[in-house]
Design a protein around this motif. Sequence first.
Motif, PDB file in Angstrom:
ATOM      1  N   ARG A   1     111.209 -19.177   9.863  1.00  0.00           N
ATOM      2  CA  ARG A   1     110.699 -20.289   9.047  1.00  0.00           C
ATOM      3  C   ARG A   1     109.363 -19.952   8.401  1.00  0.00           C
ATOM      4  NH1 ARG A   1     112.105 -24.923  13.545  1.00  0.00           N
ATOM      5  NH2 ARG A   1     114.261 -25.327  12.867  1.00  0.00           N
ATOM      6  N   ASN A   2     108.593 -19.103   9.054  1.00  0.00           N
ATOM      7  CA  ASN A   2     107.277 -18.707   8.533  1.00  0.00           C
ATOM      8  C   ASN A   2     107.321 -17.437   7.690  1.00  0.00           C
ATOM      9  OD1 ASN A   2     105.854 -20.875   9.631  1.00  0.00           O
ATOM     10  ND2 ASN A   2     105.651 -19.856  11.605  1.00  0.00           N
ATOM     11  N   GLY A   3     108.522 -17.001   7.312  1.00  0.00           N
ATOM     12  CA  GLY A   3     108.633 -15.874   6.392  1.00  0.00           C
ATOM     13  C   GLY A   3     109.027 -14.540   6.997  1.00  0.00           C
ATOM     14  N   ARG A   4     109.389 -14.519   8.272  1.00  0.00           N
ATOM     15  CA  ARG A   4     109.800 -13.259   8.902  1.00  0.00           C
ATOM     16  C   ARG A   4     110.945 -12.633   8.109  1.00  0.00           C
ATOM     17  NH1 ARG A   4     111.734 -12.317  15.200  1.00  0.00           N
ATOM     18  NH2 ARG A   4     112.864 -10.382  14.842  1.00  0.00           N
TER      19      ARG A   4
ATOM     20  N   LEU B   1     118.017 -18.054   6.700  1.00  0.00           N
ATOM     21  CA  LEU B   1     117.308 -19.233   7.203  1.00  0.00           C
ATOM     22  C   LEU B   1     118.109 -20.497   6.902  1.00  0.00           C
ATOM     23  CD1 LEU B   1     114.951 -20.660   8.509  1.00  0.00           C
ATOM     24  CD2 LEU B   1     113.728 -20.511   6.318  1.00  0.00           C
ATOM     25  N   ARG B   2     118.650 -20.607   5.713  1.00  0.00           N
ATOM     26  CA  ARG B   2     119.461 -21.774   5.349  1.00  0.00           C
ATOM     27  C   ARG B   2     120.654 -21.907   6.290  1.00  0.00           C
ATOM     28  NH1 ARG B   2     120.838 -20.323   0.427  1.00  0.00           N
ATOM     29  NH2 ARG B   2     118.745 -20.817  -0.276  1.00  0.00           N
TER      30      ARG B   2
ATOM     31  N   HIS C   1     111.109 -16.829  19.783  1.00  0.00           N
ATOM     32  CA  HIS C   1     110.256 -17.115  18.630  1.00  0.00           C
ATOM     33  C   HIS C   1     110.952 -16.856  17.292  1.00  0.00           C
ATOM     34  CE1 HIS C   1     106.950 -17.525  21.429  1.00  0.00           C
ATOM     35  NE2 HIS C   1     107.261 -16.344  21.939  1.00  0.00           N
ATOM     36  N   PHE C   2     112.181 -16.374  17.325  1.00  0.00           N
ATOM     37  CA  PHE C   2     112.855 -15.936  16.099  1.00  0.00           C
ATOM     38  C   PHE C   2     112.898 -17.006  15.014  1.00  0.00           C
ATOM     39  CE2 PHE C   2     116.746 -15.604  13.539  1.00  0.00           C
ATOM     40  CZ  PHE C   2     116.437 -14.456  12.836  1.00  0.00           C
TER      41      PHE C   2
ATOM     42  N   MET D   1     121.573 -27.441  18.745  1.00  0.00           N
ATOM     43  CA  MET D   1     120.924 -26.439  19.591  1.00  0.00           C
ATOM     44  C   MET D   1     119.434 -26.357  19.252  1.00  0.00           C
ATOM     45  SD  MET D   1     121.858 -22.372  20.000  1.00  0.00           S
ATOM     46  CE  MET D   1     123.400 -22.672  20.851  1.00  0.00           C
ATOM     47  N   ALA D   2     118.621 -26.177  20.259  1.00  0.00           N
ATOM     48  CA  ALA D   2     117.184 -26.005  20.052  1.00  0.00           C
ATOM     49  C   ALA D   2     116.913 -24.636  19.425  1.00  0.00           C
ATOM     50  CB  ALA D   2     116.451 -26.115  21.381  1.00  0.00           C
ATOM     51  N   PRO D   3     115.931 -24.561  18.536  1.00  0.00           N
ATOM     52  CA  PRO D   3     115.601 -23.276  17.909  1.00  0.00           C
ATOM     53  C   PRO D   3     115.281 -22.168  18.912  1.00  0.00           C
ATOM     54  CG  PRO D   3     114.510 -25.056  16.757  1.00  0.00           C
ATOM     55  CD  PRO D   3     115.136 -25.650  17.995  1.00  0.00           C
TER      56      PRO D   3
END
Length: 81
Positions: free
Chosen positions: A37-40, A5-6, A31-32, A17-19
């Motif tokens: 960011r939500n813990g996937r 994630l970092r 949605h990746f 770039m857009a996520p």
Amino acid sequence: MNDLLRDVEAYLAHTGMAPTAFGVGALRDRHFVRQLRNGRRTFRETEDKVRNFMATHLVGDSGPKAATSPDSETKIIGEAA
């Protein structure tokens, strides 16, 4: 924050770039980044695909930029070989 994630956040900040575009380009999953960011959690294969995408697609705000391929040849993203 985990290492992947970092690194993804740093890549997005550097390239602008857009996520969702990143997710589609790296994994065909818009949605990746939100899910990451939500813990996937990710499998090693998924992380390898994401890191490979980041290493080979360096696009900035001012258009295509040079990206170094694994064989160390310089290529311009979007330019014909």
